[in-house]
Design a protein around this motif. Structure first.
Motif, PDB file in Angstrom:
ATOM      1  N   ALA A 129      83.396 -45.698  82.849  1.00 16.00           N
ATOM      2  CA  ALA A 129      84.808 -45.058  82.179  1.00 16.00           C
ATOM      3  C   ALA A 129      86.049 -45.083  83.210  1.00 16.00           C
ATOM      4  O   ALA A 129      87.214 -44.864  82.799  1.00 16.00           O
ATOM      5  CB  ALA A 129      84.643 -43.605  81.794  1.00 16.00           C
ATOM      6  N   GLN A 349      84.628 -39.960  71.453  1.00 19.37           N
ATOM      7  CA  GLN A 349      83.396 -39.235  71.986  1.00 19.37           C
ATOM      8  C   GLN A 349      82.402 -40.234  71.939  1.00 19.37           C
ATOM      9  O   GLN A 349      82.109 -40.774  71.124  1.00 19.37           O
ATOM     10  CB  GLN A 349      83.176 -38.034  71.490  1.00 19.37           C
ATOM     11  CG  GLN A 349      84.108 -36.905  71.739  1.00 19.37           C
ATOM     12  CD  GLN A 349      85.400 -37.019  70.596  1.00 19.37           C
ATOM     13  OE1 GLN A 349      85.198 -37.473  69.239  1.00 19.37           O
ATOM     14  NE2 GLN A 349      86.565 -36.803  70.795  1.00 19.37           N
ATOM     15  N   GLY A 369      74.023 -40.424  78.528  1.00 17.08           N
ATOM     16  CA  GLY A 369      75.554 -40.330  78.976  1.00 17.08           C
ATOM     17  C   GLY A 369      76.272 -39.580  77.797  1.00 17.08           C
ATOM     18  O   GLY A 369      76.189 -39.553  76.644  1.00 17.08           O
ATOM     19  N   SER A 370      77.289 -38.955  78.308  1.00 15.21           N
ATOM     20  CA  SER A 370      78.359 -38.401  77.723  1.00 15.21           C
ATOM     21  C   SER A 370      79.779 -38.816  78.067  1.00 15.21           C
ATOM     22  O   SER A 370      79.782 -38.688  79.383  1.00 15.21           O
ATOM     23  CB  SER A 370      78.164 -37.066  77.642  1.00 15.21           C
ATOM     24  OG  SER A 370      79.206 -36.176  76.938  1.00 15.21           O
ATOM     25  N   LEU A 371      80.590 -39.244  77.234  1.00 17.14           N
ATOM     26  CA  LEU A 371      81.981 -39.679  77.529  1.00 17.14           C
ATOM     27  C   LEU A 371      83.161 -39.023  76.500  1.00 17.14           C
ATOM     28  O   LEU A 371      82.889 -39.298  75.385  1.00 17.14           O
ATOM     29  CB  LEU A 371      82.091 -41.170  77.582  1.00 17.14           C
ATOM     30  CG  LEU A 371      83.321 -41.753  77.861  1.00 17.14           C
ATOM     31  CD1 LEU A 371      83.795 -41.433  79.081  1.00 17.14           C
ATOM     32  CD2 LEU A 371      83.382 -43.220  77.659  1.00 17.14           C
ATOM     33  N   VAL A 403      89.595 -37.817  80.924  1.00 17.04           N
ATOM     34  CA  VAL A 403      88.399 -38.801  80.865  1.00 17.04           C
ATOM     35  C   VAL A 403      87.389 -37.796  81.423  1.00 17.04           C
ATOM     36  O   VAL A 403      87.596 -37.180  82.634  1.00 17.04           O
ATOM     37  CB  VAL A 403      88.295 -39.906  81.540  1.00 17.04           C
ATOM     38  CG1 VAL A 403      86.885 -40.426  81.621  1.00 17.04           C
ATOM     39  CG2 VAL A 403      89.462 -40.853  81.014  1.00 17.04           C
ATOM     40  N   THR A 405      83.235 -37.498  81.637  1.00 16.95           N
ATOM     41  CA  THR A 405      81.960 -38.236  81.826  1.00 16.95           C
ATOM     42  C   THR A 405      80.954 -37.750  82.348  1.00 16.95           C
ATOM     43  O   THR A 405      81.298 -37.066  83.585  1.00 16.95           O
ATOM     44  CB  THR A 405      82.114 -39.784  82.227  1.00 16.95           C
ATOM     45  OG1 THR A 405      80.982 -40.633  82.069  1.00 16.95           O
ATOM     46  CG2 THR A 405      82.596 -39.743  83.687  1.00 16.95           C
ATOM     47  N   SER A 406      79.765 -37.509  82.045  1.00 14.36           N
ATOM     48  CA  SER A 406      78.622 -36.906  82.614  1.00 14.36           C
ATOM     49  C   SER A 406      77.314 -38.032  82.182  1.00 14.36           C
ATOM     50  O   SER A 406      77.139 -38.649  81.414  1.00 14.36           O
ATOM     51  CB  SER A 406      78.197 -35.521  82.133  1.00 14.36           C
ATOM     52  OG  SER A 406      77.977 -35.579  80.918  1.00 14.36           O
ATOM     53  N   ASN A 407      76.126 -37.936  83.128  1.00 15.41           N
ATOM     54  CA  ASN A 407      75.017 -38.799  82.943  1.00 15.41           C
ATOM     55  C   ASN A 407      74.009 -37.910  83.584  1.00 15.41           C
ATOM     56  O   ASN A 407      73.917 -37.322  84.726  1.00 15.41           O
ATOM     57  CB  ASN A 407      75.428 -40.123  83.562  1.00 15.41           C
ATOM     58  CG  ASN A 407      74.229 -41.004  83.281  1.00 15.41           C
ATOM     59  OD1 ASN A 407      73.258 -41.213  84.134  1.00 15.41           O
ATOM     60  ND2 ASN A 407      74.077 -41.624  82.159  1.00 15.41           N
ATOM     61  N   SER A 452      78.670 -35.824  87.049  1.00  5.59           N
ATOM     62  CA  SER A 452      79.814 -35.246  86.125  1.00  5.59           C
ATOM     63  C   SER A 452      81.087 -35.515  86.775  1.00  5.59           C
ATOM     64  O   SER A 452      81.261 -35.325  88.002  1.00  5.59           O
ATOM     65  CB  SER A 452      79.695 -33.816  85.756  1.00  5.59           C
ATOM     66  OG  SER A 452      80.843 -33.464  84.847  1.00  5.59           O
TER      67      SER A 452
END
Length: 890
Positions: A129, A349, A369-371, A403, A405-407, A452
């Motif tokens: 991202a 999202q 993942g989260s974005l 932005v 983002t986490s994973n 994160s």
């Protein structure tokens, strides 16, 4: 198998000369203005009203220069796919568009949210991202900053413009390789619309519709909506389901206000959602790791049949993506002056999860993942035209984006026994005998790395452009853009994988020292074997001087050999340290901030040679701002390592790399020729394009390494042509020849790549097509359309990090995988697409269609298999699809 294609590839010069001489072919749907195509679309399209028209006479109108010009007259390398062509070619989203525009390449990799656009061999942005795309995507003048927001089925699309080469002068910081501009139909003051239902193989179902009409005398509205569903094309024998499916829907509404002739306001709101299993990966090469996971009951596909539409994973991937946005455009005209304002807010999202080892063994428990991306943009421009002699534009653009983002990458229940099997029991030995820890302390299910990142990006630009007529035939264009870009990034990364945090060098030092002491004490005591702990203690008490000398010698030997794998056997466990601790930033050494500023400019001279022939020469520069690595492979620069150590910020197993890649600077010299003779037309472009500081993003096994290439140059020729070979038959050709090279890439993750050819860029790409439009006596029509898309053989990627061969000095000797002749490290594309339509005079249409009818199979991408040293995986392309459609237009 592809002898015809190979012959064609070897006849590039002949094809070029023939195409230019006969102007017999062109881009089948990204067409130039031509009578046959325009006639077909005029008959099929709904009635147009003022402000709605796409064509003036037989000329397609484009806005590549942010003002309306015919495709024939605009002195820019641009391809156009019209709505009619998109329907006939069954283009469902931007990923399908590349079969119509050979200069464009679109790849979708590890999730539905990761789509990468490449023009003329330049482009990046997927899988991270923090890496902004090099190809800017705009929908109705609104910038879409990330690929998660660029996939959509738009039934109200009017045309798609693909601008090739740097476009930063008018489009800003992230158009250094080109621009894709989608233009949708404005609401009409005449009631009309269309609806379409399709069904195809893999139980594919598409339903979409569009309706527009007046609300009042000064207000018009439109509404578009659709669903797109399909079973997966790949059977997953691991969990018993299917992947590579489609499950998406969208809606889009518009209002058009025209309270006076001087003012027009357009409001747009849209929402789309994706919830599907994507994207299948197949094994391409076995290794000892494959044997180990199979010993634990895991399975992978037969690597000899990568295109068997079979894969393995122990849980289905998930891709839940939501995009929505609102925008407003106001145009106000006063005499020769026009003021345009475009304001937009967009939100995206993405929630994804994937079994990233791509086997049925539970090695990777999750890769979740989260974005979240929220973007505000504002563009304001003033344009003026005077007697067709002088046209000028002055504008400003503001961009504000957040932005997050986490994973979470964690181990599955099979990873510990898998790692122990690979190490010959070494993990257990280290755990219980060396460190004295309870069994199964390391690599437990659920342990892993949790990252994160948050980034705030603010940018603004001021741009201007002026066209001046120099007599009746010449037009001089000068343009400039100054952009300032600011990024602030913060990380919060933790690792619960204690094994990956072990300092095996230091631990091995102690093991070596203790082993040598035990051996020498045993020899001094004539035991015939190494002494045990009690014997060593007794000897130390009885012979302190001798024992001290033994310890000193053993310590010196251990210090000298702690990094020697032949002596320190624990170093053999380092490849299993996948998720080491992370050095978070900003910190006392790394600010996590970048500030970039750049001036881009364009100079172009256009010459109306005759009423039918136009020529131009242009030089332009482009700019792409710094990109951050928002992922687990974000590493400090080697030059910062000492300062980090002084500040006490070093962690075990910290390696160096980069947190970010600096700006890209693009330059292009372009010569163009456009001709329109009524029954035939042609575009010819010759260019040399260079990007300095290309932002390279290389997969390393569990993450991506971001680095600037020194310089990459591509020389090329592009030809688009069309010919009406009769009243009903139109022939088309689009051809692109590219010659790319890394002029300088010393710091490649694979060694010094200077002087080599970048992978993935075919030397030749072409689309040849034909459209037959036959009118029956009752006013009905039969329309047959077909095209052949070909790409010459090309290496899929430069090399794989897991296969690097180095000499004693650490220099890269070879990085090509040892593929044999039967399984070449190449990709060649040869696809045939076709459709047949019966269009009734009352607006009802019946179509049958097929894409990739020859079922040509190839690899889109390849990479080192995750957590499987020596194994290779890849993404296969989509197999043959076919179906039928019913449309009604009124």
């Amino acid at each position: 198998m592809k002898s015809n294609a190979a012959v064609f590839a070897g006849s590039l010069r002949t094809a070029l000369l023939l195409g230019i001489a006969t102007t017999a072919f062109a881009l089948p749907t990204a067409a130039m203005a031509q009578e046959g195509q325009a006639e077909e679309e005029a008959q099929a399209a709904p009635p147009a009203d003022d402000g709605q028209a796409e064509q003036y006479g037989n000329e397609i109108v484009v806005t590549a220069t942010k003002r309306e010009q015919t495709l024939q007259d605009v002195p820019v390398a641009v391809s156009v796919a019209t709505a009619e062509t998109i329907d006939r070619a069954v283009v469902r989203d931007l990923k399908d568009l590349q079969t119509l525009v050979p200069a464009l390449r679109v790849t979708q990799l590890q999730s539905s949210a990761n789509t990468n656009f490449i023009i003329r061999g330049f482009g990046n942005g997927a899988n991270n991202a923090g890496i902004e795309p090099s190809v800017g995507v705009f929908v109705d003048g609104v910038y879409r900053s990330r690929t998660a927001a660029q996939i959509g089925d738009l039934p109200d699309v009017q045309r798609v413009e693909v601008l090739r080469g740097p476009q930063s002068t008018l489009f800003g910081k992230n158009a250094s390789a080109g621009v894709i501009s989608l233009v949708t139909r404005e609401p009409s003051f005449k009631f009309h619309g269309n609806v379409e239902a399709s069904y195809g193989n893999y139980d594919a179902m598409v339903l979409k519709g569009y309706v527009t009409g007046p609300v009042t005398d000064s207000i018009a509205a439109s509404l578009a909506a659709g669903i797109n569903k399909r079973d997966g094309t790949v059977k997953d024998l691991g969990y018993g389901g299917r992947t590579n499916e489609r499950d998406r829907w969208f809606t889009r509404g518009q209002l058009r206000f025209e309270p006076s002739e001087a003012l027009k306001i357009r409001l747009i709101a849209d929402y789309d959602k994706i919830d599907e299993a994507c994207c299948a990966v197949v094994n391409l090469r076995r290794s000892g790791a494959t044997t180990a996971l199979e010993a634990l009951g895991g399975k992978v596909n037969d690597f000899n049949t990568p295109f068997g539409n079979v894969g393995y994973s122990n849980f289905p991937s998930s891709n839940q993506i939501e995009n929505w946005g609102v925008s407003g455009q106001a145009d106000y005209s006063v005499g020769p002056l026009k003021i345009t304002s475009i304001t937009a807010y967009r939100s995206s999202q993405s929630r994804t999860n994937q079994d990233s080892d791509f086997t049925s063994a539970d090695l990777i428990g999750q890769n979740a993942g989260s974005l979240d991306i929220d973007t505000f943009t504002q563009e304001l421009r003033l344009s003026a035209g005077f007697m067709d002699v002088f046209n000028a534009m002055l504008g400003g653009f503001f961009f504000d984006e957040k932005v997050k983002t986490s994973n979470a990458l964690t181990y599955g229940k099979a990873f510990r026994p898998y790692a122990n099997l690979l190490s010959g029991g070494g993990v257990t030995l280290l755990e219980t005998q060396v460190l004295g820890l309870p069994l199964n302390t390391f690599q437990q299910q659920g342990q892993g790395l949790f990252d994160s990142f948050a980034m705030k990006n603010t940018a603004w630009s001021v741009f201007g452009n002026v066209d001046v007529q120099l007599g009746n035939k010449l037009t001089l264009t000068l343009g400039g853009n100054y952009t300032h870009d600011a990024k602030d990034v913060r990380s919060n990364v933790t690792s619960t994988d204690a094994f990956s945090g072990l300092n095996l060098v230091a631990i091995g030092n102690g093991v070596i020292r203790n082993t040598v002491v035990a051996q020498q004490v045993g020899a001094a005591m004539s035991l015939g074997t190494s002494a045990n702990a009690s014997q060593i203690a007794a000897f130390a008490g009885a012979q302190p001087a001798i024992y001290s000398a033994i310890v000193s010698g053993a310590t010196a030997f251990a210090n000298a050999n702690q990094a020697n794998p032949a002596v320190n056997s624990l170093l053999g466990l380092k490849p299993l340290q996948f998720l080491p601790p992370f050095a978070n930033f900003p910190n006392a050494v790394e600010s996590g901030k970048t500030r970039d500023g750049d001036f881009s400019w364009t100079a172009r001279l256009a010459w109306d040679v005759t009423d039918s022939v136009n020529a131009y020469a242009s030089y332009a520069t482009g700019f792409k701002a710094t990109s951050f690595n928002l992922g687990r492979d974000s590493r400090p620069l080697g030059s910062d390592l000492a300062a980090l150590g002084s500040a006490g910020l070093l962690v075990n197993n910290l390696t160096t790399g980069s947190r970010f890649a600096g700006p890209e600077d693009a330059k292009v010299l372009e010569l163009g020729l456009k001709a329109n003779f009524g029954i035939a037309s042609a575009n010819l472009t010759v260019f040399k394009q260079t990007i300095t500081g290309f932002q390279s993003n290389t997969f390393t096994g569990t993450g991506f390494a971001l680095a600037n290439a020194g310089k990459q140059t591509t020389k090329g020729v592009e030809f688009d042509g069309t010919m009406k070979a009769g009243k009903e038959l139109t022939l088309n050709l689009s051809l692109v020849w590219l010659d790319p090279e890394y002029d300088s890439f010393v710091a490649s993750p694979l060694g010094d790549a200077s002087g080599t050819r970048p992978a993935g860029i075919p030397g030749l790409a072409t689309t040849i097509g034909a459209t037959w439009n036959h009118e029956l006596g009752n006013g009905d029509r039969v329309i047959a359309r077909g095209d052949w898309h070909y790409e010459s053989p090309v290496a899929i990627l430069e090399g794989l990090p897991g296969f690097i061969q180095r000499n004693a000095l650490g220099q890269v000797v070879s990085y090509q995988p040892a593929f044999d002749a039967a399984r070449p490290f190449k990709r060649e594309v040869s696809e045939i697409n076709a459709s047949l339509t019966y269009a009734m005079a009352n607006g009802l249409e019946f179509s049958v269609w097929g894409r990739n009818l020859t079922n040509d199979r190839y690899l889109v991408a390849m990479f080192d298999s995750v957590a499987q040293s020596g194994s290779i995986s890849g993404y296969p392309n989509q197999p043959r699809t076919w179906g039928g459609s019913v449309r009604f237009k009124w």
